[in-house]
Scaffold this motif. Structure first.
Motif, PDB file in Angstrom:
ATOM      1  N   GLU A 166      28.682  62.139   8.136  1.00  0.00           N
ATOM      2  CA  GLU A 166      28.442  63.257   9.052  1.00  0.00           C
ATOM      3  C   GLU A 166      27.179  64.014   8.672  1.00  0.00           C
ATOM      4  N   LYS A 219      39.765  58.782  16.530  1.00  0.00           N
ATOM      5  CA  LYS A 219      38.716  59.761  16.828  1.00  0.00           C
ATOM      6  C   LYS A 219      37.399  59.048  17.048  1.00  0.00           C
ATOM      7  N   HIS A 220      36.388  59.679  17.550  1.00  0.00           N
ATOM      8  CA  HIS A 220      36.366  61.026  18.107  1.00  0.00           C
ATOM      9  C   HIS A 220      36.270  60.803  19.599  1.00  0.00           C
ATOM     10  N   PHE A 240      32.987  66.253  19.300  1.00  0.00           N
ATOM     11  CA  PHE A 240      32.121  67.432  19.399  1.00  0.00           C
ATOM     12  C   PHE A 240      31.227  67.410  20.644  1.00  0.00           C
ATOM     13  N   MET A 286      41.907  62.720  18.231  1.00  0.00           N
ATOM     14  CA  MET A 286      41.024  63.867  18.002  1.00  0.00           C
ATOM     15  C   MET A 286      39.890  63.831  19.021  1.00  0.00           C
ATOM     16  N   ARG A 310      26.790  58.637  11.134  1.00  0.00           N
ATOM     17  CA  ARG A 310      28.211  58.338  11.224  1.00  0.00           C
ATOM     18  C   ARG A 310      28.489  56.923  11.678  1.00  0.00           C
ATOM     19  N   PHE A 361      45.119  70.976   6.533  1.00  0.00           N
ATOM     20  CA  PHE A 361      44.510  69.759   5.995  1.00  0.00           C
ATOM     21  C   PHE A 361      43.547  70.140   4.890  1.00  0.00           C
ATOM     22  N   ASP A 396      41.316  63.545   5.635  1.00  0.00           N
ATOM     23  CA  ASP A 396      40.438  62.465   6.077  1.00  0.00           C
ATOM     24  C   ASP A 396      40.557  61.297   5.103  1.00  0.00           C
ATOM     25  N   TRP A 448      33.282  60.398   2.782  1.00  0.00           N
ATOM     26  CA  TRP A 448      34.741  60.571   2.889  1.00  0.00           C
ATOM     27  C   TRP A 448      35.473  59.878   1.746  1.00  0.00           C
ATOM     28  N   PHE A 474      43.166  61.488   9.502  1.00  0.00           N
ATOM     29  CA  PHE A 474      42.217  61.560  10.623  1.00  0.00           C
ATOM     30  C   PHE A 474      41.412  60.265  10.678  1.00  0.00           C
ATOM     31  N   MET A 484      41.806  72.845  15.628  1.00  0.00           N
ATOM     32  CA  MET A 484      41.435  72.696  14.224  1.00  0.00           C
ATOM     33  C   MET A 484      40.448  73.800  13.844  1.00  0.00           C
ATOM     34  N   ASP A 542      38.289  68.573  17.157  1.00  0.00           N
ATOM     35  CA  ASP A 542      37.559  68.383  15.907  1.00  0.00           C
ATOM     36  C   ASP A 542      37.294  69.775  15.299  1.00  0.00           C
ATOM     37  N   TYR A 543      36.719  69.757  14.129  1.00  0.00           N
ATOM     38  CA  TYR A 543      36.570  70.943  13.277  1.00  0.00           C
ATOM     39  C   TYR A 543      35.861  72.083  14.001  1.00  0.00           C
TER      40      TYR A 543
HETATM   41  C1  BGC Z   1      34.678  65.563  11.421  1.00  0.00           C
HETATM   42  C2  BGC Z   1      35.986  64.823  11.599  1.00  0.00           C
HETATM   43  C3  BGC Z   1      36.960  65.184  10.510  1.00  0.00           C
HETATM   44  C4  BGC Z   1      37.139  66.675  10.497  1.00  0.00           C
HETATM   45  C5  BGC Z   1      38.156  67.159   9.489  1.00  0.00           C
HETATM   46  C6  BGC Z   1      34.880  67.035  11.187  1.00  0.00           C
HETATM   47  O1  BGC Z   1      33.702  67.637  10.774  1.00  0.00           O
HETATM   48  O2  BGC Z   1      33.881  65.370  12.562  1.00  0.00           O
HETATM   49  O3  BGC Z   1      35.735  63.442  11.612  1.00  0.00           O
HETATM   50  O4  BGC Z   1      38.168  64.520  10.698  1.00  0.00           O
HETATM   51  O5  BGC Z   1      35.892  67.285  10.221  1.00  0.00           O
HETATM   52  O6  BGC Z   1      37.685  67.066   8.198  1.00  0.00           O
END
Ligand code: BGC
Length: 747
Positions: A499, A196-197, A243, A240, A157, A69, A99, A414, A143, A306, A275-276
């Motif tokens: 975020e 998500k999430h 965290f 997804m 967020r 991604f 995203d 985003w 996502f 991820m 998640d990341y």
């Molecule tokens: C975010 C997700 C996002 C992912 C991929 C994470 O830091 O919490 O919402 O989809 O990164 O970019």
């Protein structure tokens, strides 16, 4: 079509065909290749130079990834897909994620704003257009939607979700999924959606991102889980995990959450991605280092890792030592392959790589005009004393404020796939709307914050030019002096929400607040256009500023959309989906709260030994559901078809709504219910239905709602979804505060 399909297969997706196909393919895969499918790295650092021979391309050739991604551009994506299906052993195509949250190149308002339209068709349309554009540029997986309920405006967020209400949030969740995935994922502009999430991320303590979440099951079931479940019911193809911890265990490795609830109870059959980097981060959480964290995550039900590389680099060893089974790896691999199958990638791996589409379907006139009209539906008119708005498109208007001409700050978080250089600023939008009928004077007026470092932190990747604080103010006052009316474009800059953008104060930033005061002092009429990704504390402004229009971050077409509303071409109809607090001390704050044993008897004064505060009332400044219009809607004659709801029958609630003002307009008529006595304490009111209606000036309409026993149900202390006989209050109104109510008895 640009290339040959490497593996041919019929496109009709039936479970049986899919199972046979996937089983056959898996029969040829090595353990390493199977684990490779579970690996989802970011391709963020890919360049034209490294696309053929970088780290990612090497992994693709070795079939060590299931997808990637964060890569923008059809040429690069095409090349990466080509490597997978032409230069790897089994030629398995890749998932390509991004995203795509509120548009791709055509950017729509941030999701919180979108929810304030209460227009699920508009949200579905925006998701459809996002899917068309993203897929035209090579993306097959978004996502989105983010459906985390949030009741605390400190959390940055909050901007990414649909606000505080589970019912509205569920309708929005479904609309997003329908829009992205289309009918059945078979068309080349229908892409995989990822809800998500999962779960409860929006309930981070004190609104601090990534912080602890702790919640009873009762609260989860009644107040937080519905939107995720709605997305699953709408057929979302992937989920997804979040965290945060749930019952002390990170969601990433929470078996109860990912397997028992999501898969067994809700019947989710799709792909589950972390998640990341969150598998690796379970080490900081204090759960386990990478290898064990990977084991726990897989065992809990995760399919794709991820970014952390925990699965790729440790699962083989864990299999040898017996900590995971081959069956667990197979199950996860199967789910990744199934999603690819459902997307039709085995039939045509270049399905989403049509370069012709990329040149024709991005940022089109049609998409932009839809984005403009949707944006104007999301603005919320908070105050409009003496009908100062709309202002006439003539004379001299002073547009003042750091958001007035900030091209990089119109879209919100985003939105990295868009090209801000193509967008109009508010100043340009207003000038184009007014033409030669009048003049829009402009001054930046202030920095975001007085302090340069503070501003740097706040603006992050999208810095604004700074000026000298005193000089800016002087110019602003000189500009204001020449005008008949002042429009102040102020608020948060775009990186202050999203975020990792939690805040402890929610006032308009200092330099801008002072600017606003100075503008009011001129004695000229002042309209505040508020840019924000979250509810702000506007207690002072609500007293001193005659008109406040909250425009959030309205996307690539916001400049024109705001001008449309400002000058009255469009009548605002947005209604808040998140409560605006009077002070940060009230947070968390939400309309569907519980009564205490000692409710506050008088909202205006302090009452000792009741549940209230010394300094302030419990009430929000602007409640859930609130939003004014240029016209006025009157509610008359609420009627219940009966005061008893018999088992298995229905009850009708009707109300007459009349447009009493001078503009045609849309109104969102809202219906709330309250279960007066129940096994567990129930919210003072809960949204159960609404109707978004258009009324010409002078027009009246009877609006009808139907209540059935389904609307009365809740999870009781045994987590059974039931309703109890007894008295209910039903409320109808223009927002959650200004309502009429009646009671009925449910048998
Ligand atoms: C975010 C997700 C996002 C992912 C991929 C994470 O830091 O919490 O919402 O989809 O990164 O970019």
């Amino acid at each position: 079509m640009l290339g040959e399909a490497c593996t041919t297969h019929h496109i009709d997706v039936t479970d049986e065909q899919m199972n046979l196909f996937v089983s056959d393919l898996m029969g040829h895969m090595t353990l390493r290749e199977k684990i490779g499918q579970l690996n989802l790295p970011s391709g963020g650092d890919i360049t034209t130079g490294t696309v053929k021979n970088g780290k990612l391309s090497e992994m693709i050739r070795k079939q060590e990834i299931g997808g990637f991604f964060n890569v923008k551009g059809i040429d690069k994506i095409y090349e990466l897909q080509r490597l997978a299906v032409e230069e790897s052993r089994l030629k398995i195509p890749l998932l390509v994620g991004a995203d795509v949250i509120h548009g791709y190149e055509t950017i729509f308002p941030i999701p919180l704003a979108l929810s304030c339209s209460w227009d699920t068709l508009a949200v579905e349309k925006m998701a459809r257009i996002s899917a068309i554009e993203a897929s035209a540029d090579g993306i097959n997986w978004t996502f989105s939607p983010m459906v985390d309920i949030c009741r605390d405006a400190r959390w940055g967020r909050i901007a990414e979700g649909s606000g505080e209400d589970p019912y509205l949030g569920s309708l929005m969740a479904k609309a997003y999924v329908r829009g992205y995935q289309g009918k059945n994922l078979q068309q080349n502009d229908e892409i995989l959606s990822c809800v998500k999430h999962f779960a409860l991320y929006g309930a981070s303590e004190s609104g601090r991102d990534y912080n602890t979440v702790d919640m009873s099951r009762l609260r989860m079931y009644n107040e937080y889980l519905a939107p995720y479940k709605a997305a699953v019911d709408a057929g979302v193809g992937s989920v997804m995990s979040s965290f945060n911890i749930v019952d002390g265990i990170p969601a990433t490795a929470n078996k109860w959450l990912l397997s028992d609830l999501l898969r067994k109870e809700w019947g989710f059959k799709g792909l589950l991605v972390t998640d990341y980097n969150s598998i690796a981060e379970m080490s900081s959480h204090g759960i386990a280092p990478l290898k064990e964290a990977s084991v726990r995550s897989l065992q809990a039900g995760t399919d794709m890792d991820m970014v952390s590389f925990g699965f790729l680099n440790t699962l083989e060893e864990s299999l040898q030592s017996g900590e995971v089974t081959e069956e667990q790896i197979n199950t996860a691999c199967r789910r990744v392959l199934e999603v690819k199958y459902k997307l039709g990638l085995f039939d045509n791996p270049y399905k989403y790589c049509d370069t012709l589409r990329a040149s024709k379907q991005l940022y089109t006139t049609e998409h932009r005009s839809i984005a403009r009209s949707i944006a104007s539906e999301t603005f919320v008119l908070l105050k409009n004393e003496k009908s100062l708005l709309p202002i006439s498109a003539k004379g001299k208007i002073a547009l003042i404020g750091p958001m007035a001409n900030a091209r990089n700050n119109m879209c919100g978080m985003w939105s990295m796939m868009c090209n801000p250089s193509k967008h109009r600023t508010l100043l340009e939008g207003m000038r184009s709307a007014i033409g030669n009928k009048g003049e829009v004077l402009y001054a930046k007026g202030s920095n975001i914050f007085y302090d340069e470092n503070r501003e740097k932190t706040a603006t992050g990747m999208r810095p604004l030019d700074r000026g000298d604080n005193q000089t800016l103010l002087k110019e602003a006052l000189q500009t204001a002096d020449r005008a008949d009316v002042i429009v102040a474009a102020l608020g948060e800059c775009s990186e202050m929400s999203g975020e990792s953008a939690s805040r402890t104060t929610l006032e308009i930033p200092d330099a801008q607040r002072d600017l606003l005061k100075a503008l009011v002092k001129t004695g000229k009429p002042v309209v505040l256009l508020l840019f924000t990704g979250r509810p702000l504390v506007l207690t002072e402004e609500a007293v001193n500023i005659p008109s406040i229009l909250n425009v959030w971050f309205g996307g690539s077409e916001a400049g024109d959309a705001i001008a449309d509303v400002l000058f009255g071409k469009v009548n605002p109809s947005g209604k808040l989906t998140t409560s605006f607090p009077r002070s940060v001390g009230q947070l968390p704050l939400y309309y569907n709260s519980h009564n205490t044993s000692r409710p506050d008897p008088d909202k205006n004064v302090f009452n000792r030994y009741t549940s209230n505060y010394l300094e302030d009332s419990n009430e929000p400044l602007y409640p859930f559901g609130y939003g004014l219009s240029y016209t006025h809607f009157q509610y008359d004659n609420m009627v219940l078809s009966s005061n008893v709801l018999k088992k298995g029958e229905k009850l009708t609630v009707s109300v007459i709504v009349t447009n009493k003002g001078n503009y045609d307009g849309c109104e969102v008529v809202q219906l709330y219910l309250h279960d007066i006595y129940a096994d567990v304490v129930r919210p003072v009111k809960e949204l159960k239905d609404f109707k978004r209606i258009f009324l010409k000036k002078g027009e009246s309409r009877e609006v009808r709602f139907v209540i059935t026993e389904e609307d009365l149900k809740f999870y009781n202390s045994n987590l059974q979804y039931i309703y109890e006989t007894g008295d209910f209050e039903v409320m109808v109104g223009t927002n959650s505060r200004d309502i009429q109510s009646k009671t009925f008895f449910a048998e």
